[in-house]
Design an enzyme around this catalytic site. Structure first.
Site, PDB file in Angstrom:
ATOM      1  CB  SER A 157       9.440   0.376   6.711  1.00 45.57           C
ATOM      2  OG  SER A 157      10.973  -0.168   6.707  1.00 45.57           O
ATOM      3  NE  ARG A 158       6.888  -0.954  13.023  1.00 47.77           N
ATOM      4  CZ  ARG A 158       5.997   0.067  12.672  1.00 47.77           C
ATOM      5  NH1 ARG A 158       6.267   1.044  11.893  1.00 47.77           N
ATOM      6  NH2 ARG A 158       4.707  -0.343  13.099  1.00 47.77           N
ATOM      7  NE  ARG A 195      -2.122  -1.454   3.574  1.00 52.28           N
ATOM      8  CZ  ARG A 195      -2.407  -2.800   4.144  1.00 52.28           C
ATOM      9  NH1 ARG A 195      -3.384  -3.423   3.787  1.00 52.28           N
ATOM     10  NH2 ARG A 195      -1.569  -3.235   5.223  1.00 52.28           N
ATOM     11  CB  ILE A 196       3.119   2.731   2.724  1.00 50.33           C
ATOM     12  CG1 ILE A 196       1.964   2.563   3.579  1.00 50.33           C
ATOM     13  CG2 ILE A 196       3.966   4.075   2.730  1.00 50.33           C
ATOM     14  CD1 ILE A 196       2.340   2.543   4.977  1.00 50.33           C
ATOM     15  CG  HIS A 234       7.850   5.924  14.347  1.00 52.25           C
ATOM     16  ND1 HIS A 234       8.412   4.726  14.942  1.00 52.25           N
ATOM     17  CD2 HIS A 234       6.889   5.568  13.370  1.00 52.25           C
ATOM     18  CE1 HIS A 234       7.486   3.874  14.253  1.00 52.25           C
ATOM     19  NE2 HIS A 234       6.431   4.391  13.346  1.00 52.25           N
ATOM     20  CB  ILE A 235       6.325  12.375  12.484  1.00 51.73           C
ATOM     21  CG1 ILE A 235       7.429  12.795  11.625  1.00 51.73           C
ATOM     22  CG2 ILE A 235       6.549  12.712  13.994  1.00 51.73           C
ATOM     23  CD1 ILE A 235       7.642  14.340  11.282  1.00 51.73           C
ATOM     24  CB  ALA A 236       5.723   8.131   8.486  1.00 56.06           C
ATOM     25  CB  SER A 237       0.916   7.447  10.508  1.00 56.22           C
ATOM     26  OG  SER A 237       1.168   7.308  11.995  1.00 56.22           O
ATOM     27  CD  GLU A 293      11.186   4.447  16.084  1.00 52.23           C
ATOM     28  OE1 GLU A 293      10.409   4.801  16.624  1.00 52.23           O
ATOM     29  OE2 GLU A 293      11.473   4.224  15.018  1.00 52.23           O
ATOM     30  CG  ASP A 328       9.023   8.505  10.517  1.00 51.54           C
ATOM     31  OD1 ASP A 328       9.058   9.488  10.938  1.00 51.54           O
ATOM     32  OD2 ASP A 328       8.266   7.337  10.348  1.00 51.54           O
TER      33      ASP A 328
HETATM   34  N1  LIG Z   1       6.905   5.190   9.738  1.00 50.26           N
HETATM   35  C1  LIG Z   1       5.568   5.080  10.032  1.00 50.26           C
HETATM   36  O1  LIG Z   1       5.173   5.846  10.931  1.00 50.26           O
HETATM   37  C2  LIG Z   1       4.806   3.996   9.393  1.00 50.26           C
HETATM   38  C3  LIG Z   1       3.505   4.138   8.945  1.00 50.26           C
HETATM   39  C4  LIG Z   1       2.763   3.374   8.308  1.00 50.26           C
HETATM   40  C5  LIG Z   1       3.356   1.709   8.384  1.00 50.26           C
HETATM   41  N2  LIG Z   1       4.715   1.770   8.516  1.00 50.26           N
HETATM   42  C6  LIG Z   1       5.396   0.450   8.459  1.00 50.26           C
HETATM   43  O2  LIG Z   1       5.106   0.269   6.816  1.00 50.26           O
HETATM   44  C7  LIG Z   1       5.029  -1.208   6.806  1.00 50.26           C
HETATM   45  C8  LIG Z   1       4.053  -1.381   5.286  1.00 50.26           C
HETATM   46  O3  LIG Z   1       2.837  -0.928   5.483  1.00 50.26           O
HETATM   47  P1  LIG Z   1       1.916  -1.197   4.372  1.00 50.26           P
HETATM   48  O4  LIG Z   1       0.523  -0.634   4.938  1.00 50.26           O
HETATM   49  O5  LIG Z   1       2.318  -0.714   3.017  1.00 50.26           O
HETATM   50  O6  LIG Z   1       1.781  -2.915   4.493  1.00 50.26           O
HETATM   51  P2  LIG Z   1       1.683  -3.723   3.062  1.00 50.26           P
HETATM   52  O7  LIG Z   1       1.402  -4.974   3.584  1.00 50.26           O
HETATM   53  O8  LIG Z   1       0.647  -3.266   1.958  1.00 50.26           O
HETATM   54  O9  LIG Z   1       2.908  -3.680   2.351  1.00 50.26           O
HETATM   55  C9  LIG Z   1       4.225  -4.429   2.681  1.00 50.26           C
HETATM   56  C10 LIG Z   1       4.718  -4.956   1.646  1.00 50.26           C
HETATM   57  O10 LIG Z   1       6.069  -5.547   1.702  1.00 50.26           O
HETATM   58  C11 LIG Z   1       6.427  -6.552   0.979  1.00 50.26           C
HETATM   59  N3  LIG Z   1       7.459  -7.387   1.565  1.00 50.26           N
HETATM   60  C12 LIG Z   1       7.432  -8.251   2.511  1.00 50.26           C
HETATM   61  N4  LIG Z   1       8.397  -8.983   2.946  1.00 50.26           N
HETATM   62  C13 LIG Z   1       9.313  -8.655   1.916  1.00 50.26           C
HETATM   63  C14 LIG Z   1      10.562  -8.948   1.466  1.00 50.26           C
HETATM   64  N5  LIG Z   1      11.276  -9.790   2.154  1.00 50.26           N
HETATM   65  N6  LIG Z   1      11.330  -8.010   0.368  1.00 50.26           N
HETATM   66  C15 LIG Z   1      10.433  -7.294  -0.210  1.00 50.26           C
HETATM   67  N7  LIG Z   1       9.119  -6.904   0.095  1.00 50.26           N
HETATM   68  C16 LIG Z   1       8.513  -7.638   1.074  1.00 50.26           C
HETATM   69  C17 LIG Z   1       4.758  -7.358   1.005  1.00 50.26           C
HETATM   70  O11 LIG Z   1       4.630  -8.068   0.046  1.00 50.26           O
HETATM   71  C18 LIG Z   1       4.194  -5.952   0.940  1.00 50.26           C
HETATM   72  O12 LIG Z   1       3.770  -5.577  -0.304  1.00 50.26           O
HETATM   73  C19 LIG Z   1       4.291  -1.469   8.052  1.00 50.26           C
HETATM   74  O13 LIG Z   1       4.438  -2.739   8.208  1.00 50.26           O
HETATM   75  C20 LIG Z   1       4.765  -0.676   9.078  1.00 50.26           C
HETATM   76  O14 LIG Z   1       5.786  -1.452   9.587  1.00 50.26           O
HETATM   77  C21 LIG Z   1       5.267   2.656   9.294  1.00 50.26           C
HETATM   78  O1  LIG Z   2       2.783   0.975  11.608  1.00 53.89           O
HETATM   79  C1  LIG Z   2       2.432   2.002  11.728  1.00 53.89           C
HETATM   80  O2  LIG Z   2       1.218   2.303  11.639  1.00 53.89           O
HETATM   81  C2  LIG Z   2       3.285   3.213  12.317  1.00 53.89           C
HETATM   82  O3  LIG Z   2       4.429   2.934  12.346  1.00 53.89           O
HETATM   83  C3  LIG Z   2       2.637   4.296  13.000  1.00 53.89           C
HETATM   84  O4  LIG Z   2       1.504   4.956  12.250  1.00 53.89           O
END
Ligand SMILES: NC(=O)c1ccc[n+]([C@@H]2O[C@H](COP(=O)([O-])OP(=O)(O)OC[C@H]3O[C@@H](n4cnc5c(N)ncnc54)[C@H](O)[C@@H]3O)[C@@H](O)[C@H]2O)c1
Ligand SMILES: O=C(O)[C@H](O)CO
Length: 382
Positions: free
Chosen positions: A272-273, A175-176, A320-323, A302, A297
């Site tokens: 991401s993380r 998604r992201i 960690h303010i992405a959302s 952390e 981010d």
């Molecule tokens: N920084 C933030 O505040 C923040 C905010 C939202 C999400 N996130 C992080 O972003 C991540 C992704 O969110 P999303 O909604 O897009 O999830 P999502 O499930 O839609 O996307 C994750 C993608 O990663 C892929 N993936 C998994 N293992 C992989 C690998 N080994 N190599 C390559 N690709 C791989 C999956 O196939 C999937 O397409 C979350 O799990 C979260 O940890 C961080």
């Molecule tokens: O995974 C998440 O949703 C973020 O890291 C915080 O929005």
């Protein structure tokens, strides 16, 4: 004897006891719970990260459900305590749930919710902001101005990277990652190379159609490529943004060997993380390659940064303010509340966690479903 934890109570006579380990933005989530016979207890302890003991004290002897945060360690201890207290549901107020031991939740019959979709664009926008800030050295230039160092325009002053026509690499095109890719392609006419375990068909179709549109208008078309290996992305891309889930396959996905194959003046972004990057190796790489820039981010430990990172001018760092947009954070609170409420009321799980808009309409009654449950636990009885 655990220290008492301070709480704020809503609807004290409610039949179901729901605990939120933090106050969350907005009021709709509170209304949705209290209007549905829940007594809501919100932890008001002035402590950023609650310990397992703090949360045990919050769960107490009777608790139907908990809304928790990504900073908390949800494993066997908490899930078994929640089960003993009669609970059936937990929701993270986050889409990522690497802080949750889903196996432990399964063993204890606890449904685990998360909050996908509502944060996709907000998070992608922050990743795009970090990309621009790093590529165009915004933070360094801002600090230079504030320090009173600007003496007038100079040909070499804060020269950075042009994005237009360059290649954006996305690792994890879910998604992201896909939303970020679209922003960089539409906004800066970048070409795409991505690596994911699955094909990002919609993204590929979008880039193809946008390329045709540009061509029809006499502009250079954009292109896409699905890389066979992550290394292909790292070698070819000028900008690389990381958007996978954090699990065993993505821990330290960016390591010394992979940093070494990236372009010397590449921009690397991580929203991401933190543990997806070996942060010690990153600091060494930033020191050795001053033209290499990062926008971060998230961090490996952390809230801490690895030694040396804070001194690097070629790193842009945010906490960690992405959302963190108002609409998104209120929406995350709503989805988390509806996840636990749905389980308490015995509702089914919503069919498509990528389409959660019906739950987010401020004035409408949400559908009778749990927006997103990751472990498919059966609903509790009414
Ligand atoms: N920084 C933030 O505040 C923040 C905010 C939202 C999400 N996130 C992080 O972003 C991540 C992704 O969110 P999303 O909604 O897009 O999830 P999502 O499930 O839609 O996307 C994750 C993608 O990663 C892929 N993936 C998994 N293992 C992989 C690998 N080994 N190599 C390559 N690709 C791989 C999956 O196939 C999937 O397409 C979350 O799990 C979260 O940890 C961080
Ligand atoms: O995974 C998440 O949703 C973020 O890291 C915080 O929005």
């Amino acid at each position: 004897m655990a220290k008492p934890i301070s709480i704020e109570v809503w609807n004290p006579s409610g039949k179901y006891r729901v605990v939120s380990t933090k106050s969350m933005p907005g009021t709709r989530w509170i209304r949705l719970l209290t209007d549905n016979d829940c007594r809501l207890e919100i932890c008001t302890e002035a402590k950023t990260i609650l310990s397992v003991d703090d949360i045990l004290a919050l769960i107490g002897d009777r608790c139907d459900a908990v809304i928790g945060q990504l900073t908390e360690d949800w494993g066997e201890v908490l899930f078994s305590a929640l089960k003993r207290a009669g609970g059936t549901a937990f929701s993270n107020m986050a889409v990522g749930y690497n802080n949750v031991d889903v196996e432990a939740a399964n063993r204890n019959g606890i449904a685990v919710g998360n909050t996908p979709g509502v944060l996709t664009e907000t998070t992608a926008e922050l990743a795009a902001s970090l990309t621009l800030a790093a590529a165009r050295r915004i933070v360094e230039a801002d600090q230079f101005m504030r320090a009173g160092l600007y003496e007038g325009w100079l040909p070499h002053l804060f020269v950075g990277n042009l994005l237009k026509g360059q290649t954006v690499g996305v690792i994890g095109a879910g998604r992201i990652g896909s939303a970020y890719a679209r922003m960089m392609i539409e906004g800066f006419k970048m070409n795409l190379i991505y690596y994911d375990l699955y094909q990002a068909t919609r993204l590929e179709k979008f880039v193809t159609a946008y390329g045709q549109f540009l061509k029809a208008n006499g502009e250079q078309p954009v292109t896409w490529k699905r890389a066979a290996t992550m290394e292909d992305v790292l070698r070819e891309a000028d900008v690389i943004s990381l958007h996978p889930v954090l699990d065993k396959t993505t821990y330290h996905l960016i390591n010394p060997e992979r940093l070494a194959i990236m372009k010397k003046d590449a921009v690397l972004v991580n929203a991401s993380r933190g543990p997806v990057i070996d942060e010690v190796a990153l600091v060494e790489h930033l020191k050795a390659n001053p033209m290499f820039r990062v926008g971060l981010d998230v961090f490996e430990d952390e809230p801490y940064m690895k030694p040396g990172l804070a001194d690097m001018k070629n790193a842009v760092v945010v906490p960690h303010i992405a959302s963190a947009s108002k609409w998104t954070r209120e929406g995350m609170a709503t989805l988390a509340a509806l996840n636990v409420l749905g389980k308490i009321k015995g509702y089914p799980v919503w069919g498509n966690p990528n389409q959660v808009e019906p739950f987010l309409k401020e004035s409408a009654t949400p559908p009778p479903a749990c927006p997103s449950i990751v472990n498919g636990m059966p609903s509790s009885k009414l």
